[in-house]
Enzyme design. Structure first.
Site, mmCIF file in Angstrom:
data_model
loop_
_atom_site.group_PDB
_atom_site.id
_atom_site.type_symbol
_atom_site.label_atom_id
_atom_site.label_comp_id
_atom_site.label_asym_id
_atom_site.label_seq_id
_atom_site.Cartn_x
_atom_site.Cartn_y
_atom_site.Cartn_z
ATOM 1 N N GLY A 75 5.685 100.749 -62.277
ATOM 2 C CA GLY A 75 5.919 99.892 -61.020
ATOM 3 C C GLY A 75 6.919 98.696 -61.420
ATOM 4 O O GLY A 75 7.742 98.245 -60.504
ATOM 5 N N THR A 76 6.868 98.261 -62.508
ATOM 6 C CA THR A 76 7.914 97.222 -63.103
ATOM 7 C C THR A 76 9.368 97.835 -62.940
ATOM 8 O O THR A 76 10.130 97.023 -62.481
ATOM 9 C CB THR A 76 7.332 97.016 -64.573
ATOM 10 O OG1 THR A 76 6.100 96.462 -64.507
ATOM 11 C CG2 THR A 76 8.255 95.845 -65.109
ATOM 12 N N ASN A 154 -2.590 92.436 -56.117
ATOM 13 C CA ASN A 154 -3.369 93.218 -57.048
ATOM 14 C C ASN A 154 -4.674 92.541 -57.438
ATOM 15 O O ASN A 154 -5.650 92.890 -57.946
ATOM 16 C CB ASN A 154 -2.523 93.229 -58.218
ATOM 17 C CG ASN A 154 -1.682 92.119 -58.649
ATOM 18 O OD1 ASN A 154 -1.014 91.667 -57.900
ATOM 19 N ND2 ASN A 154 -1.855 91.914 -59.804
ATOM 20 N N SER A 202 3.243 102.925 -58.548
ATOM 21 C CA SER A 202 2.902 103.332 -60.021
ATOM 22 C C SER A 202 1.911 104.339 -60.083
ATOM 23 O O SER A 202 1.016 104.287 -59.530
ATOM 24 C CB SER A 202 2.555 101.932 -60.705
ATOM 25 O OG SER A 202 1.836 102.030 -61.953
ATOM 26 N N GLY A 203 2.196 105.117 -61.182
ATOM 27 C CA GLY A 203 1.324 106.213 -61.302
ATOM 28 C C GLY A 203 -0.053 105.788 -61.483
ATOM 29 O O GLY A 203 -1.154 106.331 -61.073
ATOM 30 N N HIS A 204 -0.055 105.011 -62.709
ATOM 31 C CA HIS A 204 -1.353 104.893 -63.130
ATOM 32 C C HIS A 204 -2.304 104.053 -62.242
ATOM 33 O O HIS A 204 -3.718 103.821 -62.688
ATOM 34 C CB HIS A 204 -1.438 104.068 -64.579
ATOM 35 C CG HIS A 204 -1.025 102.830 -64.600
ATOM 36 N ND1 HIS A 204 -1.853 101.670 -64.802
ATOM 37 C CD2 HIS A 204 0.403 102.259 -64.397
ATOM 38 C CE1 HIS A 204 -1.151 100.672 -65.050
ATOM 39 N NE2 HIS A 204 0.037 100.877 -64.646
ATOM 40 N N CYS A 328 -2.519 91.831 -66.592
ATOM 41 C CA CYS A 328 -1.317 91.263 -67.420
ATOM 42 C C CYS A 328 -1.548 90.078 -68.074
ATOM 43 O O CYS A 328 -1.092 89.512 -68.851
ATOM 44 C CB CYS A 328 -0.202 91.612 -66.718
ATOM 45 S SG CYS A 328 0.037 92.874 -65.981
HETATM 46 C C1 LIG Z 1 1.150 94.749 -57.856
HETATM 47 C C2 LIG Z 1 1.775 95.076 -59.061
HETATM 48 N N1 LIG Z 1 3.073 95.335 -59.106
HETATM 49 C C3 LIG Z 1 3.522 95.979 -60.262
HETATM 50 C C4 LIG Z 1 2.694 96.253 -61.378
HETATM 51 C C5 LIG Z 1 3.298 97.110 -62.592
HETATM 52 O O1 LIG Z 1 3.254 98.188 -62.462
HETATM 53 P P1 LIG Z 1 3.372 99.189 -63.885
HETATM 54 O O2 LIG Z 1 2.216 98.930 -64.941
HETATM 55 O O3 LIG Z 1 3.370 100.577 -63.528
HETATM 56 O O4 LIG Z 1 4.745 98.759 -64.731
HETATM 57 C C6 LIG Z 1 1.379 96.130 -61.341
HETATM 58 C C7 LIG Z 1 0.337 96.540 -62.458
HETATM 59 O O5 LIG Z 1 -0.395 95.945 -62.659
HETATM 60 C C8 LIG Z 1 0.808 95.781 -59.768
HETATM 61 O O6 LIG Z 1 -0.553 95.569 -59.856
#
Ligand SMILES: Cc1ncc(COP(=O)(O)O)c(C=O)c1O
Length: 386
Positions: A75-76, A154, A202-204, A328
């Site tokens: 996702g990032t 999130n 994002s996959g996870h 995070c």
């Molecule tokens: C809304 C949102 N965006 C982005 C991310 C980041 O995704 P990734 O962990 O795959 O980098 C997260 C992960 O917690 C998320 O909840």
């Protein structure tokens, strides 16, 4: 490693367990099918076919074309790539519009962009976590390069009215990106009916592995890659493909398409019973975020007068996993930026925990949690009465 039998995992917005069906499809690509999909021999071509299927499966979940999917490391990277690309596409425009409750993958990108000469307008949310669409519209300027608004939050699960925002962007000729990391797999998405340029996932978060994600890039949009090198992903994301994870994400997308309805019924029922019973059993418990416009799996609760970190530690000792705001920021003493952005007091934010349900949670687990949480909170309230 299998999770403990006793573990009750209510942290599915942080990460999810890999679905056995996903793992099964990944395994050959971690063992005997190790060819490089870019190779010219048949051994490599088989791997290339598997990546093609993954594009098709993710596209089917989103209602878009397979060539509109670009696999990334998560996702990032998808968020960063979308914003980077939008800024490159419109060199004369240096203004970004986003919201105060985005994930740091967007907010910190914007902060860095601001240091490099961009201007950023951050639209605030109200106490329920809602975004005022008119305010987003007012924030758009002639030099706006991109509007980036998440689909679902999130931490609170609050869902934003993206169709309206995307329509405004289209009218004004501004690129629109959504971070749909929490929405994909939890709510139906049909991009053929939308006018988004970019969407991140994002996959996870949907029972695939960590370190893989995807960016939807509309075929009507220009694109500037962020990771530059080889010709992978049609030159849109260089680097030898993370084959097993991409294959797994494809399978996870296929499974998600068939379980979304379940998310909206069984998982929602678990979440609703959880909230109702907790609030029956305990006074002074508030739901953070509009209860009527949330993801079906997310419950962010304030146990007023009690330090959430103390509850989290006790729950952890009893094998219950939940989260203090976004994962995070777990461990940080600062209250979550999302709850602060909703103008909740520091005390309220510090008493808040996020419980996020998922595919593998059961009624029996819920029964146990509904015995554990009221007991812990009552005890902590007795120890430190307000
Ligand atoms: C809304 C949102 N965006 C982005 C991310 C980041 O995704 P990734 O962990 O795959 O980098 C997260 C992960 O917690 C998320 O909840």
């Amino acid at each position: 490693m299998k999770p403990d039998d006793d573990l009750i995992y209510l942290d599915n917005n942080s990460s999810t367990r890999i679905d056995p069906g996903v793992l099964e499809e990944m395994m050959p690509f971690l063992t005997e099918r190790y060819g490089n999909p870019s190779s010219s021999h048949r051994f490599g071509a088989q791997v290339k076919d598997a990546i093609k299927l993954a594009h098709e499966r993710v596209a089917a979940l989103l209602g878009c074309q397979p060539n509109e999917i670009v696999f990334t490391s998560g996702g990032t990277e998808s968020d960063n790539t979308a914003l980077h690309s939008a800024l490159q596409m419109t060199p004369g425009r240096r203004h970004i519009v986003t919201t105060s409750v985005e994930h740091n993958a967007v907010l910190n990108f914007c902060q860095t962009a601001a240091k490099r000469g961009c201007e950023v307008t951050i639209v605030e949310v109200d106490g329920d976590g809602h975004l005022d669409v008119a305010e987003v519209e007012r924030a758009i300027r002639p030099d706006t390069a991109v509007v980036s608004v998440m689909w679902a939050n999130n931490e609170t699960g609050v869902i934003f009215p993206l169709e309206e925002i995307a329509a405004i962007c289209r009218e004004k000729g501004v690129v629109f990106h959504t971070d749909a990391v929490q929405a994909v797999g939890k709510m139906p998405i049909d991009l053929s009916r939308q006018s988004f340029q970019f969407l991140s996932l994002s996959g996870h978060k949907l029972h695939a592995s960590k370190g893989v994600g995807a960016l939807f890039v509309s075929r009507n949009s220009k694109f500037h890659p962020m990771v530059i090198g080889g010709p992978q992903e049609d030159g849109r994301r260089a680097g030898t493909d993370n084959v097993a994870s991409i294959v797994g994400l494809g399978k996870a997308a296929e499974l998600a398409a068939s379980t979304i309805e379940e998310e909206n019924t069984r998982v929602r029922a678990l979440r609703d019973r959880f909230e109702e019973t907790i609030r029956e059993q305990l006074d002074d418990v508030a739901i953070n975020g509009d209860p009527g416009a949330r993801l079906p799996n997310t419950s962010n609760l304030a146990f007023l007068g009690v330090d959430a970190q103390a509850i989290l530690i006790k729950l952890d000792q009893e094998g219950v996993c939940c989260s203090l705001g976004s994962s995070c920021t777990t461990g940080a003493v600062e209250p979550s930026h999302v709850l602060r952005a909703m103008h909740l007091t520091n005390e309220h934010a510090r008493s808040s925990l996020r419980f996020s349900f998922g595919r593998y949670n059961t009624e029996a687990e819920l029964d146990r949690v509904l015995e554990i949480i009221p007991r812990i909170v009552r005890k902590l309230r007795q120890l430190a009465p307000v």
